[in-house]
Write a protein that holds these residues in place. Structure first.
Motif, mmCIF file in Angstrom:
data_model
loop_
_atom_site.group_PDB
_atom_site.id
_atom_site.type_symbol
_atom_site.label_atom_id
_atom_site.label_comp_id
_atom_site.label_asym_id
_atom_site.label_seq_id
_atom_site.Cartn_x
_atom_site.Cartn_y
_atom_site.Cartn_z
ATOM 1 N N VAL A 492 0.843 -1.201 0.000
ATOM 2 C CA VAL A 492 0.000 0.000 0.000
ATOM 3 C C VAL A 492 0.878 1.251 0.000
ATOM 4 O O VAL A 492 0.620 2.213 -0.738
ATOM 5 N N ASN A 495 2.506 1.882 -3.483
ATOM 6 C CA ASN A 495 1.549 2.410 -4.469
ATOM 7 C C ASN A 495 1.207 3.865 -4.190
ATOM 8 O O ASN A 495 1.096 4.671 -5.114
ATOM 9 N N ASN A 496 1.025 4.213 -2.927
ATOM 10 C CA ASN A 496 0.718 5.606 -2.590
ATOM 11 C C ASN A 496 1.905 6.517 -2.876
ATOM 12 O O ASN A 496 1.748 7.626 -3.396
ATOM 13 N N TYR A 497 3.092 6.055 -2.525
ATOM 14 C CA TYR A 497 4.289 6.887 -2.678
ATOM 15 C C TYR A 497 4.616 7.134 -4.144
ATOM 16 O O TYR A 497 4.964 8.254 -4.542
ATOM 17 N N SER A 499 2.613 7.204 -6.605
ATOM 18 C CA SER A 499 1.544 7.873 -7.362
ATOM 19 C C SER A 499 1.800 9.368 -7.527
ATOM 20 O O SER A 499 1.120 10.040 -8.299
ATOM 21 N N TYR A 505 4.305 13.919 -1.378
ATOM 22 C CA TYR A 505 4.147 12.950 -0.284
ATOM 23 C C TYR A 505 4.465 13.600 1.064
ATOM 24 O O TYR A 505 3.716 13.436 2.041
ATOM 25 N N GLU A 508 1.746 15.995 2.196
ATOM 26 C CA GLU A 508 0.599 15.281 2.766
ATOM 27 C C GLU A 508 0.912 14.785 4.169
ATOM 28 O O GLU A 508 0.055 14.804 5.060
#
Length: 668
Positions: A492, A495-497, A499, A505, A508
């Motif tokens: 997870v 995939n978030n990083y 994107s 990042y 956020e």
């Protein structure tokens, strides 16, 4: 006596007519209502919904299905304005398509004590393509305000007579009344299935029906034969189903729900058999084994799985010199992930075929994972496809060919069974994308046999944090932070990083922890998938603790403190689905400022869920000028049954209360 009976019948007829809801006829009371009588917090409500499904027949095109729908919706406040637009899905295939027509609508408002209406115009109806299998019609009502009542009607004509859309009887707003009527010709036998926990009334009866049909007839023979149109009647009986619900509460989505539609009150009709005159009886009732075998027999599944000669040389090179099955599997898996790009389409059938997909480097989920399975087999590994229903597709409640819409590869080694999905670049063996973690799948073999496969991970995913914090005299804090992710947590994160950018990042992250300033960020193993992800950074926070009357009050977890219970409803009738088991471990060291000593620290606590489903451990100790906090939270099962909801809610209450307790430092 006759006169009295006449008046009695007249009164019954008048009462029935008074309760009948007609399109375009609303009452002043409906428009004037400020809130829902039973659920005053509702932002909107469905006052009435009616659906009527019937069949039609034409000699040129055969059977078709017509669905007429009437919605009456009340808008109570601005939060309910989303209900001013209805979204209607329309199925599309290579040869068939559903069409929407007869769209009518009125918006009713109260002006100067009178009900006024605004008619839906043509520009309020918009049809767009969602993908190659689905269109969407949007019906947007005019002049919608707080208090508006919306009346909407439409008709869908479908050539797919074998498929009846599920009757949805519960929404995320209350439903005062919903009813559906199905008129199904005797030639079609359907099974009924219901979802949800709300009571649903289903009544069945039979009615005679006669259809006037036009057909071609040939007179004479040979070159002199003439074709003429003739008319006739088709007489048969229909099975009539009347479905009804009333006073249905809103189905509220809550955190950790796989797909709320799995638990929505609804009725589904599935074709079981057909019985046409002068034709053999056809049985479509299936077991899961039947479903698996029928899918395997598809040309765009089984045949594609058995193709090999497009990858032989590459696989030979990949496994050359490798000795174990696991080494070979990982080498092939990495090759397919790097070679192939998923086009975003699900399904259990290939669209263009594995050979073309491999050549172009793009394919749907079936092409990519059937290709992977075929390569495993070519390398001498025991591999088979595993059929899956994605989370958005729902949990199949009965055997049907439409129950699965995804496929992954299953590999049996000497000591283990592993699942692979090559559609995601960051996936690993037994680390599937969240979309595929949906309870159970079905493994199918060449010989037609099949078996159920548990898709849910057994290994806990770790989130381990080590933090060292210095307290400054001005109330600010400074610290060093190191965090490690494993398994699904690492998947997870990656995939978030990936994107976005590193800057986005970090932005956020600083917003998440409110006024945290991050520096010297470092990330290890972002692309080395077989190692844990490790991120580290230094941080500062302007207000990190309170100084009151010369004493320091601080939360031992600082910005990592759990502040809100994710479970807010009084009760929950569907399971809590985390997707995978997990463990959070926090080890925090706090350096006590010079001139201060510990006055009090929170007491240790250990809380466990029933049946070893989870545990929370909290312990703080102080030695000399250092406070050490050790906090561990673990959920040992990816799915918690609904009857443990109260226990889980209480579990989180303990976490929040304990983590919010303060350490108190006083001047020594």
């Amino acid at each position: 006596m006759r006169l009295r009976l006449f008046f009695l019948l007249l009164l019954v007829q008048q009462a029935t007519s008074a309760n009948e809801i007609k399109f375009g006829k609303v009452s002043k009371e409906e428009v004037a209502a400020k809130q829902h009588a039973t659920y005053p917090e509702a932002e909107a409500a469905i006052l009435h919904k009616k659906e009527w499904v019937r069949y039609n027949y034409q000699s040129e095109t055969g059977w078709s299905q017509i669905r007429e729908v009437h919605f009456r919706i009340k808008i109570y406040n601005k939060e309910g304005f989303d209900w001013a637009t209805l979204q209607v899905p329309l199925y599309v295939s290579s040869s068939d398509r559903e069409d929407i027509g007869s769209v009518k609508g009125y918006t009713f408002n109260l002006e100067n004590g009178k009900v006024v209406s605004q008619k839906l115009k043509k520009d309020g109806v918009f049809i767009e393509e969602v993908n190659k299998y689905r269109n969407k019609a949007s019906i947007t009502m005019p002049e919608v305000r707080e208090g508006s009542v919306l009346d909407i009607e439409y008709k869908i004509t479908s050539p797919m007579f074998w498929h009846i859309d599920e009757f949805r009887l519960q929404y995320d707003i209350p439903v005062d009344q919903a009813e559906a009527q199905l008129n199904i010709p005797e030639y079609f036998i359907f099974k009924q299935y219901s979802r949800g926990t709300q009571p649903i009334s289903v009544k069945q009866s039979k009615e005679n029906r006669s259809l006037h049909v036009t057909y071609r007839s040939s007179d004479g023979s040979g070159w002199s034969a003439k074709s003429t149109h003739k008319t006739g009647s088709l007489d048969f009986f229909e099975n009539v189903y009347n479905i009804g619900v009333s006073n249905i509460p809103a189905l509220l989505d809550e955190k950790y729900t796989s797909n709320i539609d799995n638990f929505r009150a609804s009725m589904k009709f599935e074709l079981a058999s057909t019985r046409f005159p002068n034709s053999p009886y056809k049985n479509y009732s299936l077991t899961w084994e039947d479903v698996a075998k029928s899918i395997y027999d598809y040309d765009d599944f089984g045949n594609e799985l058995n193709r090999e000669n497009y990858f032989d040389d590459e696989v030979d090179q990949l496994i050359s010199g490798l000795s174990t099955d696991k080494e070979k599997a990982i080498a092939i898996f990495q090759h397919v992930k790097s070679k192939m790009n998923w086009d975003g389409y699900t399904g259990v059938g290939c669209s263009q075929g594995v050979r073309k997909a491999y050549k172009e480097g793009v394919g749907n989920v079936a092409e990519i994972n059937l290709m992977l399975t075929a390569m495993f087999r070519y390398a001498g590994l025991e591999a088979n496809p595993v059929l899956v229903s994605t989370r958005s597709h729902g949990i199949p409640i009965f055997p049907t060919r439409n129950g699965f819409n995804y496929v992954v590869a299953g590999l049996q080694t000497q000591n283990d069974f592993m699942l692979f999905d090559a559609t995601d670049k960051n996936a690993l063996p037994d680390v599937l994308p969240m979309r595929a973690l949906n309870w159970f799948g079905r493994l199918i073999r060449d010989d037609g046999s099949s078996s159920q496969v548990n898709l849910m991970p057994k290994t806990k995913s770790l989130d381990a944090i080590m933090m060292v914090v210095d307290l400054n005299e001005d109330g600010s804090i400074r610290g060093k932070y190191r965090q490690q992710y494993t398994a699904n947590n690492a998947f997870v994160f990656r995939n978030n990083y990936t994107s976005g950018s590193e800057d986005s990042y970090l932005d956020e992250l600083e917003k998440k922890y409110v006024d945290l300033e991050i520096s010297n960020f470092d990330l290890k193993n972002a692309k080395d998938l077989y190692k844990p992800v490790v991120q580290s950074y230094e941080f500062e926070k302007e207000v990190g603790y309170e100084n009151i009357g010369g004493k320091i009050y601080l939360s031992p977890l600082f910005h990592l403190t759990t502040r809100e219970n994710p479970f807010k409803m009084e009760k929950r009738e569907y399971p809590i689905d985390y997707g995978y088991p997990w463990q959070d471990k926090y080890i925090i060291s706090i350096n006590i400022p010079e001139g201060y000593a510990v006055e009090s620290i929170p007491e240790p606590i250990a809380v466990a869920l029933p049946e070893n489903l989870g545990q929370f451990r909290f312990n703080i100790s102080a030695t000399h000028n250092v406070i050490s906090a050790s906090v561990e939270t673990a959920l040992n099962s990816p799915i918690i049954p609904a009857h443990y909801y109260a226990d889980l809610k209480e579990f989180y209450r303990h976490i929040i209360e304990k983590e919010s307790e303060k350490i108190i430092l006083a001047k020594s």
